[in-house]
Design an enzyme around this catalytic site. Structure first.
Site, PDB file in Angstrom:
ATOM      1  N   LYS A 120     -70.675  84.201  35.335  1.00 17.87           N
ATOM      2  CA  LYS A 120     -70.000  84.103  34.046  1.00 17.87           C
ATOM      3  C   LYS A 120     -71.022  84.099  32.891  1.00 17.87           C
ATOM      4  O   LYS A 120     -72.234  83.941  33.122  1.00 17.87           O
ATOM      5  CB  LYS A 120     -69.140  82.824  34.033  1.00 17.87           C
ATOM      6  CG  LYS A 120     -67.973  82.874  35.034  1.00 17.87           C
ATOM      7  CD  LYS A 120     -67.176  81.580  34.972  1.00 17.87           C
ATOM      8  CE  LYS A 120     -65.970  81.622  35.887  1.00 17.87           C
ATOM      9  NZ  LYS A 120     -65.224  80.340  35.855  1.00 17.87           N
TER      10      LYS A 120
ATOM     11  N   GLU B  71     -59.213  91.765  42.604  1.00 13.51           N
ATOM     12  CA  GLU B  71     -60.239  91.529  41.574  1.00 13.51           C
ATOM     13  C   GLU B  71     -61.313  92.622  41.605  1.00 13.51           C
ATOM     14  O   GLU B  71     -61.815  93.034  40.561  1.00 13.51           O
ATOM     15  CB  GLU B  71     -60.857  90.138  41.770  1.00 13.51           C
ATOM     16  CG  GLU B  71     -59.855  89.024  41.455  1.00 13.51           C
ATOM     17  CD  GLU B  71     -60.303  87.628  41.887  1.00 13.51           C
ATOM     18  OE1 GLU B  71     -61.420  87.488  42.442  1.00 13.51           O
ATOM     19  OE2 GLU B  71     -59.524  86.679  41.664  1.00 13.51           O
TER      20      GLU B  71
HETATM   21  P1  IDP Z   1     -62.061  78.370  40.480  1.00 17.10           P
HETATM   22  O1  IDP Z   1     -62.901  79.172  39.506  1.00 17.10           O
HETATM   23  O2  IDP Z   1     -62.852  77.270  41.129  1.00 17.10           O
HETATM   24  O3  IDP Z   1     -61.317  79.223  41.470  1.00 17.10           O
HETATM   25  P2  IDP Z   1     -59.533  77.969  39.070  1.00 17.10           P
HETATM   26  O4  IDP Z   1     -58.680  76.746  39.162  1.00 17.10           O
HETATM   27  O5  IDP Z   1     -59.033  79.233  39.692  1.00 17.10           O
HETATM   28  O6  IDP Z   1     -60.984  77.583  39.596  1.00 17.10           O
HETATM   29  O7  IDP Z   1     -59.782  78.224  37.503  1.00 17.10           O
HETATM   30  C1  IDP Z   1     -60.369  79.415  37.044  1.00 17.10           C
HETATM   31  C2  IDP Z   1     -61.361  79.090  35.959  1.00 17.10           C
HETATM   32  O8  IDP Z   1     -60.654  78.557  34.828  1.00 17.10           O
HETATM   33  C3  IDP Z   1     -62.368  77.999  36.303  1.00 17.10           C
HETATM   34  O9  IDP Z   1     -63.470  78.473  37.053  1.00 17.10           O
HETATM   35  C4  IDP Z   1     -62.776  77.505  34.930  1.00 17.10           C
HETATM   36  O10 IDP Z   1     -63.712  78.375  34.309  1.00 17.10           O
HETATM   37  C5  IDP Z   1     -61.446  77.588  34.179  1.00 17.10           C
HETATM   38  N1  IDP Z   1     -60.741  76.289  34.221  1.00 17.10           N
HETATM   39  C6  IDP Z   1     -60.031  75.781  35.245  1.00 17.10           C
HETATM   40  N2  IDP Z   1     -59.516  74.580  34.942  1.00 17.10           N
HETATM   41  C7  IDP Z   1     -59.902  74.321  33.663  1.00 17.10           C
HETATM   42  C8  IDP Z   1     -59.685  73.223  32.767  1.00 17.10           C
HETATM   43  O11 IDP Z   1     -59.022  72.244  33.097  1.00 17.10           O
HETATM   44  N3  IDP Z   1     -60.270  73.319  31.537  1.00 17.10           N
HETATM   45  C9  IDP Z   1     -61.003  74.403  31.137  1.00 17.10           C
HETATM   46  N4  IDP Z   1     -61.223  75.454  31.962  1.00 17.10           N
HETATM   47  C10 IDP Z   1     -60.688  75.420  33.202  1.00 17.10           C
END
Ligand code: IDP
Length: 141
Positions: free
Chosen positions: A11, A128
């Site tokens: 990222k 993806e």
């Molecule tokens: P992952 O990347 O571990 O699979 P996901 O729950 O799929 O996690 O969330 C995707 C991305 O969204 C995360 O990697 C993070 O960058 C962002 N994200 C997830 N939850 C939050 C939050 O509560 N606040 C801000 N950003 C979040």
């Protein structure tokens, strides 16, 4: 043995902090094969496609703004059980809770800016990969 492909994306925070080499080195040392590798600046449309499952969540706008703020580096990695192996290597979403030794555990201190993305299922990986790469950018070797 189930050879799988997965999609990984460093990222903007990882790119800006100079962690590209460090992160790729970990995957190479693990024995995963790099089948595609590209730096690009995601458009808003591409970012929304990549994160379509989070549309409507409170952090969605913040997430899209973040991943389009600077270049990212995407890759296709292949290997035995690549999807779960890479998820283990990156660690849980929240960098503050990710165990040391994982990529997020070693380099992230935030839930939003957490350095790296990796697909969470083989089906999601194929979706993806198609959002990020053209077919001829994936090398068969
Ligand atoms: P992952 O990347 O571990 O699979 P996901 O729950 O799929 O996690 O969330 C995707 C991305 O969204 C995360 O990697 C993070 O960058 C962002 N994200 C997830 N939850 C939050 C939050 O509560 N606040 C801000 N950003 C979040």
């Amino acid at each position: 043995m189930a050879v799988q492909r997965t999609f990984v994306m460093i990222k903007p925070d990882g790119v800006k902090r100079g962690l590209i080499g460090e992160i790729i080195a970990r995957f190479e040392r693990k024995g995963l094969k790099i089948k595609a590798l590209k730096m690009k600046k995601l458009t808003r449309e591409e970012a929304e496609k990549l994160y379509d499952i989070h549309k409507g969540k409170p952090f969605f706008e913040e997430l899209i703004n973040f991943v389009t703020s600077a270049p990212v580096v995407g890759m296709v990695l292949e290997g035995d059980e690549a999807v779960s192996v890479v998820r283990l290597m990156i660690g849980p979403t929240d960098g503050r809770k990710a165990p040391p030794g994982t990529i997020r555990g070693d380099f992230a201190l935030s839930i939003g800016e957490n350095v790296i993305h990796a697909s969470d299922s083989p089906e999601r990986a194929e979706y993806e990969i198609k959002v990020f790469f053209k077919d001829d950018e994936i090398i068969d070797w």
